[in-house]
Scaffold this active site. Structure first.
Site, short mmCIF file in Angstrom:
data_model
loop_
_atom_site.label_atom_id
_atom_site.label_comp_id
_atom_site.label_asym_id
_atom_site.label_seq_id
_atom_site.Cartn_x
_atom_site.Cartn_y
_atom_site.Cartn_z
N ASP A 17 58.31 50.97 31.78
CA ASP A 17 58.31 50.50 33.13
C ASP A 17 59.84 50.96 33.57
O ASP A 17 60.31 51.58 34.58
CB ASP A 17 57.94 49.20 33.65
CG ASP A 17 56.49 48.88 33.52
OD1 ASP A 17 55.96 49.67 32.91
OD2 ASP A 17 56.07 48.06 34.18
N ARG A 99 65.17 33.35 35.44
CA ARG A 99 65.55 34.47 36.46
C ARG A 99 66.88 34.38 37.07
O ARG A 99 67.41 35.44 37.34
CB ARG A 99 64.29 34.69 37.43
CG ARG A 99 62.92 35.13 36.92
CD ARG A 99 63.07 35.88 35.73
NE ARG A 99 61.69 36.70 35.38
CZ ARG A 99 61.56 37.15 34.24
NH1 ARG A 99 62.54 37.01 33.32
NH2 ARG A 99 60.29 37.75 33.95
N ASP A 128 58.33 36.94 40.38
CA ASP A 128 59.58 37.40 39.90
C ASP A 128 60.47 38.11 41.02
O ASP A 128 61.66 38.01 41.07
CB ASP A 128 59.55 38.12 38.70
CG ASP A 128 59.15 37.33 37.45
OD1 ASP A 128 59.74 35.99 37.66
OD2 ASP A 128 58.82 37.68 36.20
N SER A 182 49.87 41.61 29.78
CA SER A 182 51.39 41.63 30.02
C SER A 182 52.09 40.31 29.53
O SER A 182 51.47 39.28 29.61
CB SER A 182 51.49 41.61 31.64
OG SER A 182 52.85 41.78 31.81
#
Length: 407
Positions: A17, A99, A128, A182
């Site tokens: 990605d 994050r 996210d 994922s």
């Protein structure tokens, strides 16, 4: 599409990605890309990310691979653990808490290299994107943000692979197959979601778990460990002083061995949808329970209850991406004040997927537990049981008045 971009800092893992995103940014925005890869203890070799960035034309001085493990645990995980933060009663916020640190370091790098833009690889469906961008804007209000998944037309893994092949972006053969789920990992936890996990009726397959042994296969003998706390933070395991990252790694090892910290959860995302995820938080689960154990001895009842009332608000702020908000900082100040006497040692029992507090002790200057007062034996006058009568009658007064009225 955003306005003209001069230089952009991309959160870069080196996977499919973000490799496609790197090339897409170069083409779409005709800009210089700076890559940033954070080592948060995800257990992956990060040097390939450097080589991938070099191969794709990123200048060596514009490739940042930073070891943030101690900062992550000391400045983000531990403050959250002081709050006993749990989202929706179960989730220990392993992805959420990482994050803000990534966002903070991205902004620092942007300032260092003179970038006017930052970019991330989060999709338009998840939490996210919110967490990253709230962090960016809190720290750099005028920063420009690019979120490719909200802009491009590469809407499938097949399209990403086609783009990569078209632009000679190397993809290992073992990475070309459709991923069954994922994952996201750091020193605190591993999360898995999507694909095989999307049906909440189906049990999580064994192959999804990566951080813990199956509790059924864990040792048949319990193991006991001790955790030392100072002012609410863990500082040692089994009497050995350890730094933040090393301590969490140690607890992760114990949790892995005994199959501790597995969670199958359907949660409410901030963006509005429900999602099903599988989380493994081995060391964090042990630490969370141990911290509550030492608070039982050292934290006053009123402070404990207030903390428990504040906790869901704190957890929601972390989950939703408001780490840098004034309300989270206000809550943190109160929580940290409560921890000044939370010092002592907790003994934990680990066995087949579970962890229990089985002992706790604190020095007399921190300890609120008194055997002289609580004993069922002769307390030598430490507590006058006759005082309880007036206490009960005062608390019963309104109930008696209600009872007389209703009768």
């Amino acid at each position: 599409m955003a306005s003209k971009v001069n230089r952009v800092v991309l959160a870069f893992s080196g996977g499919l990605d973000t490799s496609v995103i790197l090339k897409w940014l170069q083409q779409t925005y005709d800009c210089e890309v700076v890559t940033f890869t954070a080592d948060l203890g995800q257990g992956e070799e990060l040097e390939p990310a450097r080589q991938k960035a070099l191969l794709m034309g990123v200048k060596p001085e514009h490739i940042f691979i930073d070891d943030l493990r101690d900062e992550f645990v000391r400045d983000y995980v531990f403050p959250m653990m002081r709050a006993n933060a749990v989202y929706e009663g179960q989730y220990l916020l392993g992805t959420s808490i990482a994050r803000p640190l990534i966002a903070k370091r991205q902004i620092e790098i942007a300032r260092q290299v003179g970038a006017d833009t930052v970019a991330h690889g989060a999709t338009g469906k998840g939490n996210d994107q919110v967490r990253f961008e709230l962090g960016y804007y809190a720290l750099a209000p005028d920063i420009k943000v690019i979120a490719p998944w909200r802009e491009w037309d590469l809407t499938s893994r097949t399209r990403l692979i086609e783009f990569a092949e078209q632009h000679q972006i190397p993809i290992p053969r073992d990475k070309r197959g459709e991923a069954p789920f994922s994952t996201d990992a750091n020193l605190l936890h591993t999360s898995s979601e999507g694909k095989v996990l999307e049906d909440p009726w189906e049990e999580v397959p064994d192959y999804v778990y990566s951080r813990t042994v199956n509790p059924e296969d864990a040792p048949d003998t319990p193991e006991y460990i001790t955790i030392d706390f100072e002012h609410g933070d863990p500082v040692g395991v089994n009497g050995e002083a350890l730094g933040p990252a090393a301590l969490l790694e140690k607890l992760n090892d114990y949790g892995r061995t005994h199959g501790i910290g597995r969670l199958d959860l359907v949660e409410n995302r901030f963006v509005g949808m429900k999602s099903r995820g599988m989380y493994e938080t081995p060391g964090g689960t042990i630490l969370h329970l141990a911290h509550r154990g030492i608070e039982q001895l050292t934290l006053d009842r009123g402070a404990t209850r207030l903390k428990d009332e504040m906790m869901p608000h704190y957890a929601a702020l972390v989950y939703n991406g408001f780490w840098f908000s004034p309300e989270r900082e206000m809550l943190q100040a109160g929580i940290d004040h409560s921890q000044k006497n939370v010092t002592g040692t907790v003994r934990m029992k680990l066995y087949k997927g579970s962890a229990w507090v089985v002992g706790r002790k604190a020095d007399v200057k921190f300890n609120l537990y008194s055997t002289d007062i609580v004993t069922f034996e002769d307390d030598m006058g430490a507590y006058d049981q006759r005082d309880a009568e007036g206490f009960i009658k005062l608390n019963a007064l309104r109930l008696r008045l209600l009872g007389r009225r209703d009768r």
